[in-house]
Design an enzyme around this catalytic site. Sequence first.
Site, PDB file in Angstrom:
ATOM      1  N   ASP A  61      30.391  31.058  21.403  1.00 25.66           N
ATOM      2  CA  ASP A  61      29.818  32.249  22.036  1.00 25.66           C
ATOM      3  C   ASP A  61      28.550  32.608  21.278  1.00 25.66           C
ATOM      4  O   ASP A  61      28.479  32.392  20.056  1.00 25.66           O
ATOM      5  CB  ASP A  61      30.834  33.404  21.930  1.00 25.66           C
ATOM      6  CG  ASP A  61      30.536  34.536  22.908  1.00 25.66           C
ATOM      7  OD1 ASP A  61      31.344  34.758  23.811  1.00 25.66           O
ATOM      8  OD2 ASP A  61      29.458  35.144  22.765  1.00 25.66           O
ATOM      9  N   LEU A 185      43.951  34.593  36.108  1.00 24.95           N
ATOM     10  CA  LEU A 185      44.651  35.295  35.039  1.00 24.95           C
ATOM     11  C   LEU A 185      44.642  36.804  35.289  1.00 24.95           C
ATOM     12  O   LEU A 185      43.628  37.344  35.736  1.00 24.95           O
ATOM     13  CB  LEU A 185      43.966  35.057  33.688  1.00 24.95           C
ATOM     14  CG  LEU A 185      43.638  33.618  33.303  1.00 24.95           C
ATOM     15  CD1 LEU A 185      42.855  33.602  32.003  1.00 24.95           C
ATOM     16  CD2 LEU A 185      44.914  32.818  33.199  1.00 24.95           C
ATOM     17  N   CYS A 310      37.772  42.987  37.278  1.00 28.35           N
ATOM     18  CA  CYS A 310      37.799  41.925  38.288  1.00 28.35           C
ATOM     19  C   CYS A 310      37.763  42.442  39.720  1.00 28.35           C
ATOM     20  O   CYS A 310      36.770  42.246  40.419  1.00 28.35           O
ATOM     21  CB  CYS A 310      39.006  41.029  38.059  1.00 28.35           C
ATOM     22  SG  CYS A 310      38.893  40.128  36.521  1.00 28.35           S
TER      23      CYS A 310
HETATM   24  C1  UDX Z   1      43.135  40.550  38.775  1.00 31.47           C
HETATM   25  C2  UDX Z   1      43.905  39.495  39.567  1.00 31.47           C
HETATM   26  O1  UDX Z   1      45.249  39.892  39.696  1.00 31.47           O
HETATM   27  C3  UDX Z   1      43.849  38.163  38.839  1.00 31.47           C
HETATM   28  O2  UDX Z   1      44.493  37.150  39.606  1.00 31.47           O
HETATM   29  C4  UDX Z   1      42.392  37.761  38.642  1.00 31.47           C
HETATM   30  O3  UDX Z   1      42.290  36.575  37.952  1.00 31.47           O
HETATM   31  C5  UDX Z   1      41.671  38.846  37.906  1.00 31.47           C
HETATM   32  O4  UDX Z   1      41.809  40.084  38.568  1.00 31.47           O
HETATM   33  P1  UDX Z   1      43.584  42.069  36.666  1.00 31.47           P
HETATM   34  O5  UDX Z   1      42.265  42.638  36.899  1.00 31.47           O
HETATM   35  O6  UDX Z   1      43.988  41.733  35.287  1.00 31.47           O
HETATM   36  O7  UDX Z   1      43.778  40.730  37.561  1.00 31.47           O
HETATM   37  O8  UDX Z   1      44.626  43.152  37.184  1.00 31.47           O
HETATM   38  P2  UDX Z   1      45.736  43.280  38.295  1.00 31.47           P
HETATM   39  O9  UDX Z   1      47.066  43.130  37.671  1.00 31.47           O
HETATM   40  O10 UDX Z   1      45.390  42.448  39.425  1.00 31.47           O
HETATM   41  O11 UDX Z   1      45.523  44.828  38.689  1.00 31.47           O
HETATM   42  C6  UDX Z   1      44.286  45.206  39.196  1.00 31.47           C
HETATM   43  C7  UDX Z   1      44.278  46.674  39.481  1.00 31.47           C
HETATM   44  O12 UDX Z   1      45.054  46.949  40.642  1.00 31.47           O
HETATM   45  C8  UDX Z   1      44.838  47.548  38.360  1.00 31.47           C
HETATM   46  O13 UDX Z   1      44.019  48.671  38.221  1.00 31.47           O
HETATM   47  C9  UDX Z   1      46.203  47.958  38.888  1.00 31.47           C
HETATM   48  O14 UDX Z   1      46.598  49.217  38.387  1.00 31.47           O
HETATM   49  C10 UDX Z   1      45.941  48.029  40.386  1.00 31.47           C
HETATM   50  N1  UDX Z   1      47.130  47.827  41.218  1.00 31.47           N
HETATM   51  C11 UDX Z   1      47.799  46.658  41.139  1.00 31.47           C
HETATM   52  C12 UDX Z   1      47.517  48.848  42.099  1.00 31.47           C
HETATM   53  O15 UDX Z   1      46.918  49.906  42.168  1.00 31.47           O
HETATM   54  N2  UDX Z   1      48.605  48.634  42.901  1.00 31.47           N
HETATM   55  C13 UDX Z   1      49.305  47.458  42.862  1.00 31.47           C
HETATM   56  O16 UDX Z   1      50.274  47.334  43.614  1.00 31.47           O
HETATM   57  C14 UDX Z   1      48.894  46.434  41.951  1.00 31.47           C
END
Ligand code: UDX
Length: 481
Positions: A61, A185, A310
Amino acid sequence: MQPGAEALTPFAEPLSLGAHSCIAYRRGGKRLRISVIGCGYVGLVTGACLAEIGHHVVCTDNDESKITTLNAGRLPIYEPHLDKIVEQGRRAGRLSFTADVPGAIRSGDTIFICVGTPPTETGDADMSYIDRVARLIGAEARSPKLVIEKSTVPVQTGQQLKRALAVYGRNGGVTFQVASNPEFLREGSAVADFLHPDRIVVGVEDAETEKQLREIYQPLLERRFNCPVHAPSCPAGAAPPFVVTTINSAELIKHASNSFLALKISYANALADLCEKLDADVMEVTRAIGLDPRIGPQFLNGGLGFGGFCLPKDIQAFIRLAERAGMDFALLKEAERINKQRIAVLLEKARKALWVLKEKKVGVLGLAFKPNTDDIRFAPAIELIRQLTAENAQVVAYDPAAMPKAREVFPALRFAKDAYEAAQSADALLIVTEWPEFRALDWKRVHGAMARPLIVDGRNLLDPAAMRGLGFEYHSFGRPG
Ligand code: UDX
């Protein structure tokens, strides 16, 4: 077979790291050397997990402080199990960190690009970091390279990458293969998600590249690796599908997946708003619709909506990408609009109960965008606190992991040592992140500590009847009362 490319021969190296031995891969008797450029979430987890399954990995990095932290045995991020496998990889001599990016480029046979693609003002993905790395690889490579894009990128980035490598690759005889290998991920479960993926997607242009990627992931495809998450042994399950497609399609699969997850969450939130108007219960509704395997139970939790680094940026980048391709992705625009509204919906519930927010003491439980991470990027809590303080509420915040990062954003904000201190003399408690420890609180004690036992649950974490039974005024999303 690619000129100069030797077949990869597995060479069993019985390392005493738990039940499974590690298979090290060699090319022409020489160990396959992987370089990972970018030591953020994706790069660190990818590098550490590839070393865990037996590869020789150098992570690099251009942020020297990050490399210094890593070489001092500390991690710049909070991610369950990552510290253990980084330490194991370093001790076994399979994982190392360097700020010498050109050196890592020259030494790697296979290079994973894991640099950031943050959103620009317009919502497009900022491709300048990928562009810079592509030019550097072109200039520094002295031997054939397989260059794999792992960052989340708009479609046709692979074509741009190939062109940049060809234009800047002027060291005679050096050839480049380009591939796309999007990651899925989730923060908070990234190591488990890498080692037990739902699928491995590769975008390739030829059989040789497909073969090399299949060999890199062979331990996962054969479920033959040392798993720190499920030690001593992983639950039974099928090997992940190895999805082979074109580079364009692989790139689109990532944006399409994340945008669909966002869409599902916004659908649940639209349902929550409707349930409130029709005196129905969104959690019962989503549980029942989720029992249909065509819908599935996951990502139907209504509440404060999606945050993190993401989903918000990927849905925006996908909308922009479609626009540039001449398509109005109205469906996703609506999902984004519903999501952006969630904070206002929560604030309206608090305002309705408190009448005036000014001078009210408001405890905020949860700062991270979701549990099991210290990440506050695009976390609903940040915008919520901004609006609460703008209305002169006295905010006291608590989070099990994310307070150090939140302090950088809100240096003047009051942080509590625990949830009980955040509740002390509070006129309201807002639940913003569904950390399991909040469900397990002694709510009788919280009731006694608050000036007014008022809870607004932005994650439907608690049971309304139980909370009202304890004497709380309890409000949540999409549930009666
Ligand atoms: C996400 C994708 O899941 C993952 O596959 C990708 O590689 C990267 O983006 P991440 O950002 O780590 O992962 O979080 P995730 O677990 O997907 O949750 C995203 C957001 O959605 C969080 O703020 C969570 O609180 C919210 N969420 C999730 C809800 O509001 N309701 C749900 O039912 C699920």
